[in-house]
Design an enzyme around this catalytic site. Structure first.
Site, short mmCIF file in Angstrom:
data_model
loop_
_atom_site.label_atom_id
_atom_site.label_comp_id
_atom_site.label_asym_id
_atom_site.label_seq_id
_atom_site.Cartn_x
_atom_site.Cartn_y
_atom_site.Cartn_z
CB SER A 91 39.46 38.29 48.15
OG SER A 91 39.17 37.52 47.00
CE LYS A 92 33.11 36.93 52.56
NZ LYS A 92 33.20 38.40 52.37
NE ARG A 93 36.63 37.35 44.05
CZ ARG A 93 37.18 38.41 43.51
NH1 ARG A 93 37.33 38.48 42.24
NH2 ARG A 93 37.56 39.43 44.25
#
Ligand code: GLU
Length: 302
Positions: free
Chosen positions: A239-241
């Site tokens: 994910s973006k994180r």
């Protein structure tokens, strides 16, 4: 209409390596079986301005091609409404006035799997419905006549490829009139002649509902291959994180799109470490039976 496979991203942000790997697999499945390849933008909600164009240019950057035109769901609202109208006129839908909370708090129907729609509005009388219409706009649900449905999936073949999953009275049109994902996918796949659905494993549990809806609408059921996900080193879905996972971010770390393709190819056992490849080479080497069944663990650089 010729047979086709497809990739159907939601333009809610940039594609990451997991999405691109799924797209690559969908392209390989389609091309290796002589099918057309279609891109469909699932832009009915959660759209981020500019994301769709960046997704298309990233797909082109790794070497994929597709039949024009790209299909945009936002241009097809009338088609979804017409499909629901057809079911409704056959008595196969019902209006639902429940809030999410009411559904959670309702006692579940006997034998129903947890989370299944409890049937609250299924058998309301017309006067009851008329009264509830004043409260809030109704969602439209399918009147399902089964609790489960079985699909065939090429990559989940322990039990001869059969995957059985839950079917309930699922939503077709939300209260605000937005077509539900399950409806739009089924209508669009049939309209575009898509008979091969290759997508992430996270959608396997949606396939029985979608295949069942296809049958109810008189459409052919496509063949399925739900492909393994890409996980970070904590074994959580990318994910973006995780930082550097889109082509633009990888480029900042010196990994260009050709190198990104190589990384994906290596993860699929289609390239030797560091070997530079293009999609045509991968197509010659592709064998669905040899796709790794385990998720790909990817450590983002930086
Ligand atoms: N738009 C969905 C997603 O990006 C995929 C839909 C599908 O492949 O059926 O998760």
């Amino acid at each position: 209409m010729s047979a086709a496979g497809r990739f159907a991203p939601s333009p809610s942000g940039d594609l990451h390596l997991g999405n691109l790997r799924t797209a690559l697999l969908a392209w390989l499945f389609a091309r290796s079986t002589g099918r057309d390849f279609v891109i469909r933008m699932e832009d009915l909600d959660r759209v981020r301005p500019g994301a769709a164009q960046r997704q298309l240019s990233d797909l082109a950057a790794i070497g994929l091609d597709w039949s024009e035109p790209v299909i945009w769901q936002s241009a097809r609202r009338e088609v979804y409404r017409a499909a629901v109208a057809e079911l409704t006129s056959a008595g196969e839908t019902f209006e639902c006035f429940c809030t999410r909370r009411e559904i959670q708090e309702a006692p579940s129907a006997p034998h129903a799997p947890p989370g299944a729609y409890p049937g609250t509005c299924r058998d309301l009388t017309e006067p009851q419905r008329a009264q509830r219409r004043g409260d809030r706009p109704a969602a439209i649900r399918l009147r399902a006549d089964t609790a489960s449905f079985t699909v065939h999936d090429q990559l989940h073949d322990q039990l001869h490829g059969d995957y059985t999953g839950e079917v309930d009275d699922f939503v077709l049109l939300r209260g605000d009139g937005t077509p539900a994902y399950n409806l739009a996918v089924v209508v669009d796949d049939a309209a575009a002649g898509i008979d091969q659905v290759v997508r992430g494993e996270d959608l396997l549990s949606s396939a029985p509902r979608q295949a069942y809806l296809a049958v109810r609408l008189g459409y052919p059921v496509p063949e399925y291959a739900h492909v393994p996900m890409v996980l970070n080193t904590d074994r959580i879905r990318l994910s973006k994180r995780d930082g550097a996972i889109t082509l633009a971010q990888l480029a900042d770390h010196g990994i260009d799109s050709a190198r990104a393709l190589t990384l994906m190819a290596e993860s699929l056992g289609l390239a030797a470490p560091g070997e530079s490849v293009d999609v045509e080479t991968l197509l010659r080497r592709f064998d669905p039976a040899r796709i790794p069944r385990e998720p790909w663990l990817f450590t983002p650089p930086g």
